[in-house]
Scaffold this active site. Structure first.
Site, mmCIF file in Angstrom:
data_model
loop_
_atom_site.group_PDB
_atom_site.id
_atom_site.type_symbol
_atom_site.label_atom_id
_atom_site.label_comp_id
_atom_site.label_asym_id
_atom_site.label_seq_id
_atom_site.Cartn_x
_atom_site.Cartn_y
_atom_site.Cartn_z
ATOM 1 N N LYS A 208 0.877 -1.183 0.000
ATOM 2 C CA LYS A 208 0.000 0.000 0.000
ATOM 3 C C LYS A 208 0.909 1.226 0.000
ATOM 4 C CE LYS A 208 -4.007 1.984 2.433
ATOM 5 N NZ LYS A 208 -4.991 1.783 3.524
ATOM 6 N N SER B 102 -9.909 2.175 2.493
ATOM 7 C CA SER B 102 -8.958 2.899 1.661
ATOM 8 C C SER B 102 -7.964 1.997 0.936
ATOM 9 C CB SER B 102 -8.183 3.872 2.540
ATOM 10 O OG SER B 102 -7.393 3.165 3.475
ATOM 11 N N SER C 257 -10.420 -0.204 6.707
ATOM 12 C CA SER C 257 -9.761 -0.075 5.400
ATOM 13 C C SER C 257 -9.094 -1.337 4.867
ATOM 14 C CB SER C 257 -8.723 1.051 5.442
ATOM 15 O OG SER C 257 -9.364 2.296 5.357
#
Lengths: 490, 484
Positions: free
Chosen positions: B76, B151, B175
């Site tokens: 990420k 997210s 997330s």
């Protein structure tokens, strides 16, 4: 320093509280491993953590905590069993994260006190709290055109901010309090006390009120005053300014002010309206700090003797006057010097005190040197004292020897030998000189025999002069009296 | 190869059926082929990946390395990677190259994993759809008109489409779990403090936790094993031995007490999602677990509490992005204030600004007690709910989300609706508990997620329950047709 109470206009009273920022002498920063050494090239001591880079995290330096606890113990304060770091937010280029890690609701130290003396008056000043925090960096404006430089070497240096109760009433009290605090933190070895480099700096909160009233007036805060003299001047100026404003019907604005040493005045920096809302909240990156009873006792065990205790011991154990003991314990290195000297000399505590206070400190002062820079060591001073004690030299000759030692001419024995200053204690040698002096001065001999006993002093002087001051004065007196007999006896 | 489990890939590497270089090239080719439509990668680090792959091959050739050596992954884009841009989905950090690695990046590098690149996310991890990224929205491989959740949308899209076998992710309010649910993946958010946050760009420090998204509990266990553990650079990281997750996977779940909170099955829950979750619970019952209805009475307070605590911490954490030392700086600042205003005004997107403003407000003088302090008290009540529940049960089970993946643009105009995406996931963050999402069905061809919440540091048990379920179901083995 004189009592400056007189500087406060009649009918008024000042209320003063000090916030003192004291830089802790840790090797590394409070939340990162960077060095705290002063004077490195700009940003050479700024790590990713000090730079506030994304994703990096603070970790508390245990040494900073220990030093803060030492301070708390030294001022008889409470050490919080749990203290919490909080973020204090404002934007400034030398504050990399946009917040300063400080302590807000739960500081490490609370409710301490300090006893000060001004003139003959003793007073206890409350210490509201002392909290740990990180220092900011520095903005540099010189040498830049249309831009500023940022040096983050200082960012993250550990500080304790020590907040007094508003119990100080005169500039003299404020300075006495500040000096006392300075002495303690230096004694504890938790701060180098260097005010030029900003290791110990002061914000002064000042308000005035009519004498006899109890409500506080509106206060101003004068920021970052970094010498004892400036603090006194800034407070004095601020008191008079406020009284003038009030007496002419005006009112005091709560504001932050700056002291300008070149004019001796303070001027407004920002008003309450511009005051920051710091939005304090507990720093979620740092866990609450727990100080258990055992930890606190362990720290207490490492506390050095504090000035007030040392002074009492000097009076008691060395038989010194309060004045002498106060001077000698003023700084830890000086007290250490004195104690080493007494131990080496094997006693003569009072004589040692006189020599240190009068001769050594005087000479150092003249040379602009600190006790730690003294060209004559404690052991060398002790040897000099011993030469007086064993009558190798007289006290008077000792002054000459000391001067030579200060000039780097070697230790006492070397100087005495080199200059031939060894005292003449051999009676026959002294008698030979006495006989010569008597023979050379028949007129004075006649006067003495005629009853003028003051003439004895003349003969002593002549003998001493003839021996270059080396004759033992006691022996000279004794032998002269023997030779001359009582005055008036022809 | 992209549909193989991590264990199968490791076996293939060790038996020399393929090399790490070949495996890496395979994924790089797929990224090239498919990612234009999905937009899951923000940065592809092909050269670096191949160099890491060669190093892994050399290790394997010497008979060295571990179970992850030579296996590719995606990070990420909020985990700092030394020398590679870490943009965090923001224009603010579009030019930011960290001179250090995040702790988990170090660990996974050391484990021999190969970094394919950095994957997309909502800006500063603020969002539930990966639509707030400066680099454009990421699409759901199951239906590219739909969002992958957020997210960690880039992480799940890449793994669901076979553009990485596994990916790191973070979970502040859901997330990891919500996007895993919306893309049919297994995602685990460990206990707060189990994985170091060092080098992970902070959103809300007291809630953020790094984890992993994968195709199965078995895969997730392998990677989490390598990520978890104490790191002295993170003061909130817990010094406690890490359980052997892989070893826990075979454990029998007979006698396991599963709690079903009534608050997780109420209004707003899509009936199809409910049916799938009920069926999964029934399946676990047949495996020997017992189902107990429980109460988490303060659940309705979790969203408002979160939307005070998280923005408060975010407003503070994002203060460092000021245009002074790194990141976006406006052109020709007139003065210091202008530098701050325009650098931040231009660098942050609207969702980030909204949260900074909310956070600044709730920490302001005069509002702090009413909002921030109150929220902290409620947070304690929510944690107490769980503590009481875990006196009765071992694991809490419910849906991960109320529905399946929604259409791009559907919720972007309504922040409150968007915030409700996290209604079932936020409480675990507020209480610091480990939680995961596993696929348990489909509705109209879109995956449905089942959430499991455990006691602190009970990741091993959660993974075991998930694994047990995956032994008797094949939802986790489903692939979106276009990427199979």
């Amino acid at each position: 320093m004189n009592d400056t109470a007189h500087c406060i206009p009649d009918g008024w009273e000042a209320v003063i509280g000090l916030e003192i920022h004291c830089q802790l002498s840790t090797q590394s920063k409070i939340f990162s491993g960077s060095s705290t050494a002063y004077g490195a090239p700009p940003n050479a001591q700024a790590s990713a953590i000090d730079l506030g880079m994304p994703g990096v995290l603070p970790v508390l330096n245990g040494e900073a905590l220990r030093m803060a606890v030492m301070f708390g113990l030294a001022v008889d304060a409470e050490i919080a069993p749990v203290c919490v770091f909080a973020r204090k937010h404002y934007f400034y280029p030398d504050l990399p994260k946009g917040y300063q890690i400080s302590q807000y609701e739960l500081p490490i130290v609370a409710n301490g006190h300090l006893d000060i003396t001004v003139g003959d008056a003793h007073k206890r000043i409350g210490i509201t709290r002392a909290h740990m925090e990180e220092d900011a960096g520095k903005s540099l404006h010189e040498g830049f055109v249309n831009e500023s430089g940022i040096d983050l070497n200082r960012a993250g240096t550990p500080l304790i901010e020590i907040v007094s109760e508003p119990e100080l009433r005169t500039p003299a009290e404020a300075v006495a309090y500040m000096k006392k605090l300075h002495q303690i933190v230096v004694y504890l070895g938790i701060c180098d006390g260097n005010m030029q480099e900003g290791s110990f700096r002061c914000d002064a909160n000042v308000s005035v009120r009519r004498a006899g009233t109890t409500a506080f007036g509106t206060r101003t805060e004068t920021k970052n005053v970094n010498s004892f003299r400036y603090v006194e001047k800034a407070i004095e100026y601020e008191i008079n300014r406020q009284v003038e404003v009030l007496e002419s019907g005006g009112s005091i604005q709560q504001e932050t002010r700056l002291f300008d040493p070149s004019t001796g005045q303070t001027r407004a920096m920002r008003s309450k309206e511009d005051a920051h809302d710091y939005r304090y909240f507990p720093d979620p990156d740092l866990l609450p700090v727990h100080c258990g009873a055992q930890y606190i006792e362990d720290v207490r065990a490492t506390l050095p003797e504090l000035p007030v205790d040392k002074r009492a011991r000097f009076e008691r154990d060395y038989g010194l006057s309060t004045y002498d003991a106060t001077v000698l314990t003023g700084e830890r290195p000086l007290a250490d010097f004195y104690e080493t000297m007494v131990a080496e000399a094997g006693g003569e505590a009072k004589l040692c005190a006189n020599w240190v206070i009068t001769d050594l400190l005087g000479a150092l002062n003249k040379a602009g040197l600190e006790i730690t820079e003294s060209p004559v060591s404690a052991a060398q001073m002790a040897a000099l004292i011993q030469r007086i004690g064993d009558q190798t030299i007289s006290g008077k000759i000792a002054k000459e020897v000391f001067e030579a030692m200060m000039n780097g001419e070697g230790d006492a024995d070397a100087v005495i030998e080199a200059k031939g200053l060894r005292q003449i204690t051999d009676d026959s040698a002294i008698l030979a000189v006495i006989d010569q002096v008597i023979a050379d001065n028949p007129k004075q001999l006649e006067q003495y025999k005629g009853g003028k006993d003051r003439v004895l002093g003349f003969f002593v002087g002549q003998v001493m002069k003839a021996t270059g001051g080396k004759a033992n004065p006691d022996a000279v007196n004794r032998l002269l009296k023997e030779r001359l007999g009582p005055p008036g006896e022809a | 190869m992209h549909k193989d489990s991590l264990a199968a890939l490791a076996e293939g590497l060790r038996s020399r059926r393929f090399s790490s270089r070949e495996l890496t090239e395979h994924f790089l080719k797929r990224i090239e082929q498919y990612d234009e439509a999905l937009n899951s990668y923000v940065t592809v680090t092909a050269e670096r990946a191949l160099a890491q792959a060669d190093a892994a091959d050399a290790q394997i050739a010497k008979g060295e390395g571990g179970p992850l050596t030579g296996i590719p992954l995606a990070h990420k884009d909020l985990f700092c990677t030394n020398g590679v841009r870490t943009a965090c989905g923001s224009k603010m950090l579009d030019n930011f190259i960290a001179p250090y690695d995040a702790h988990i990046v170090e660990l996974l590098d050391a484990a021999g994993m190969v970094t394919l690149g950095k994957v997309n996310m909502d800006e500063f991890a603020m969002g539930s759809s990966t639509e707030t990224s400066y680099y454009g929205p990421t699409r759901n491989p199951w239906d590219t008109d739909r969002v992958p959740g957020g997210s960690s949308g880039g992480s799940v899209a890449a793994v669901a489409a076979g553009l990485a076998p596994v990916a790191t992710a973070t979970d502040t309010g859901g997330s990891i779990r919500q996007p895993a649910a919306l893309t049919g993946l297994t995602g685990i958010k460990p206990t707060y403090g189990r994985v170091s946050r060092y080098g992970m760009v902070a959103f809300a420090s007291s809630l953020d936790q790094a984890g992993v998204v994968a195709h199965s509990a078995e895969d997730a266990a392998l990677v989490l094993q390598a990520m978890a553990g104490f790191d002295m650079r993170d003061s909130t990281c817990v010094e406690r031995p890490v359980d052997d997750y892989a070893a826990a996977l075979g454990n029998d779940i007979r006698g396991l007490k599963i709690g079903l909170p009534s608050q997780y099955f109420g209004d707003g829950l899509d009936p199809q999602v409910r049916a799938a979750v009920d069926a999964a619970a029934a399946e676990l019952e047949t495996l020997g677990a017992t189902l107990t209805p429980i109460e988490l009475p303060n659940t309705p307070l979790s969203v408002p509490t979160y939307y005070v605590v998280a923005p408060a911490e975010a407003s503070s954490n994002l203060s460092r992005f000021d245009g002074v030392r790194y990141g976006h700086r406006c052109a020709e600042p007139a003065n210091l204030e202008d530098l701050y205003k325009r650098s931040r005004g231009e660098g942050f997107g609207s969702e980030v600004k909204r949260r900074i403003m909310v956070g600044t407000y709730v920490l302001s003088h005069g509002y702090y007690d009413a909002y921030y302090l109150q929220a902290q008290k409620v947070r304690r009540l929510i944690a107490d709910d769980f503590a009481r529940a875990f006196e009765q049960v071992d694991v809490i089970l419910g849906p991960t989300t109320q529905g399946t993946a929604f259409a791009l643009g559907e919720q972007t105009d309504d922040p409150v609706t968007m915030y409700l995406n996290d209604i079932y996931t936020i409480a675990a963050n507020l209480a610091g508990l480990p939680a995961m999402s596993i696929p348990c069905g489909q509705s109209a061809g879109l995956p449905i997620g089942l959430q499991l919440i455990g006691r602190h540091f009970d990741e091993g048990r959660l993974l075991n329950v998930a694994h047990a379920y995956q032994q008797v179901s094949d939802w986790h083995a489903q692939w979106p047709e276009a990427y199979a």
